[in-house]
Design a protein around this motif. Structure first.
Motif, PDB file in Angstrom:
ATOM      1  N   GLU A   1       0.825  -1.210   0.000  1.00 20.45           N
ATOM      2  CA  GLU A   1       0.000   0.000   0.000  1.00 20.45           C
ATOM      3  C   GLU A   1       0.857   1.257   0.000  1.00 20.45           C
ATOM      4  N   ALA A   2       2.020   1.209   0.647  1.00 19.02           N
ATOM      5  CA  ALA A   2       2.936   2.357   0.628  1.00 19.02           C
ATOM      6  C   ALA A   2       3.454   2.631  -0.772  1.00 19.02           C
ATOM      7  N   GLU A   3       3.471   1.609  -1.618  1.00 17.83           N
ATOM      8  CA  GLU A   3       3.926   1.758  -3.007  1.00 17.83           C
ATOM      9  C   GLU A   3       2.753   2.052  -3.959  1.00 17.83           C
ATOM     10  N   GLY A   4       1.585   2.271  -3.405  1.00 17.50           N
ATOM     11  CA  GLY A   4       0.435   2.625  -4.225  1.00 17.50           C
ATOM     12  C   GLY A   4      -0.341   1.451  -4.788  1.00 17.50           C
ATOM     13  N   VAL A   5      -0.039   0.230  -4.322  1.00 18.90           N
ATOM     14  CA  VAL A   5      -0.767  -0.952  -4.794  1.00 18.90           C
ATOM     15  C   VAL A   5      -2.090  -1.033  -4.041  1.00 18.90           C
ATOM     16  N   ARG A   6      -3.182  -1.205  -4.787  1.00 17.54           N
ATOM     17  CA  ARG A   6      -4.505  -1.341  -4.181  1.00 17.54           C
ATOM     18  C   ARG A   6      -4.813  -2.820  -4.041  1.00 17.54           C
ATOM     19  N   LEU A   7      -5.107  -3.248  -2.818  1.00 18.70           N
ATOM     20  CA  LEU A   7      -5.352  -4.668  -2.536  1.00 18.70           C
ATOM     21  C   LEU A   7      -6.840  -4.973  -2.622  1.00 18.70           C
ATOM     22  N   VAL A   8      -7.172  -5.809  -3.592  1.00 13.71           N
ATOM     23  CA  VAL A   8      -8.564  -6.237  -3.800  1.00 13.71           C
ATOM     24  C   VAL A   8      -8.540  -7.684  -4.286  1.00 13.71           C
TER      25      VAL A   8
END
Length: 250
Positions: free
Chosen positions: A241-248
């Motif tokens: 998430e710190a790298e901008g990845v959205r977890l879904v």
């Protein structure tokens, strides 16, 4: 970019408890539930489905060899027709509890030695894929990419979802290192998080026997029986998430 974070869970049995599912589930986007063969039992499946529902997780079936003593990590001499029947049976078990809870079955992912055998043996992969197809052609099959498991899924007309393991070591051929091999299991949450970022953003990870393994994962897995599973899942999630990845869920 988006990415799924899954875990193999629901692996307790009777009075024997394994893992920390209650703490782990809140960090995930999907979960693979043991179906009663390598671990799990009807009451554990029911409780795990309810816990996953509370956390809004997509739920998959996690079929394995019938080997509770070896936790499904011993390769059994099962013929393809046995693999087919065992996988179909196990998918049905988890699906029944999901149906009772008003939830859909989201995917299928083989466990342990069954997963590893299918990653090197096309006939086993075909048996698994045919069981999934016969149950529901729309069900995705989670696979180790670049292996017969992926080929078998695609041959059967299934959606193959590429998986990577930030807390497991790889050999140069893209397969998982044997658990007794140095570096095969990562217990340090920070190291697992670093590997997860490398996998997701750079499409590669170091191999235990030198060189790099190229990959483009759609889902990352944390093993629920890793003693540090909760800490690893939290570190992986926070790093992504710190790298901008959205977890879904995929």
């Amino acid at each position: 970019m988006t990415l799924d974070l899954n875990a193999d869970a629901g692996e307790s049995y009777g009075v024997w408890s394994l893992g920390h599912d209650a703490a782990l589930f809140g960090l995930l986007t999907s979960v693979n539930l043991a179906c009663g063969f390598h671990a799990g039992d009807p009451l554990t499946i029911e409780r795990s489905v309810k816990l996953a529902h509370r956390h809004g997780l997509a739920v998959g079936a996690h079929p394995g060899f019938p080997d509770r003593v070896g936790f499904g990590r011993r390769d059994l001499a099962a013929a393809p027709e046995e693999v087919y029947a065992d996988v179909l049976y196990q998918i049905g078990a988890v699906s029944a509890f999901l149906r009772a809870a008003g939830l859909p079955l989201h995917h299928v992912k083989a466990h342990g030695a069954l997963y590893n055998r299918a990653a090197r043996d096309l006939e086993t992969a075909r048996a698994i894929a045919q069981a999934v197809r016969d149950f529901d052609l729309a069900l995705p099959l989670v696979v180790l990419p670049g292996t017969p498991l992926e080929a078998g899924a695609l041959e059967a007309g299934l959606r193959a979802v590429a998986e990577a393991f930030p807390e497991r070591g790889y050999t140069r051929d893209g397969r998982l290192a044997a658990r007794g091999q140095p570096g095969a299991v990562v217990h340090d949450p920070h190291e697992a998080a670093r590997r997860a970022v490398a996998m997701a953003l750079h499409g590669r990870v170091e191999a235990v026997d030198g060189g790099w393994v190229e990959m483009r994962p759609q889902t990352l897995c944390v093993h629920g029986d890793n003693p540090n599973a909760v800490q690893i899942a939290r570190a992986v999630r926070e790093a992504l998430e710190a790298e901008g990845v959205r977890l879904v869920a995929f």
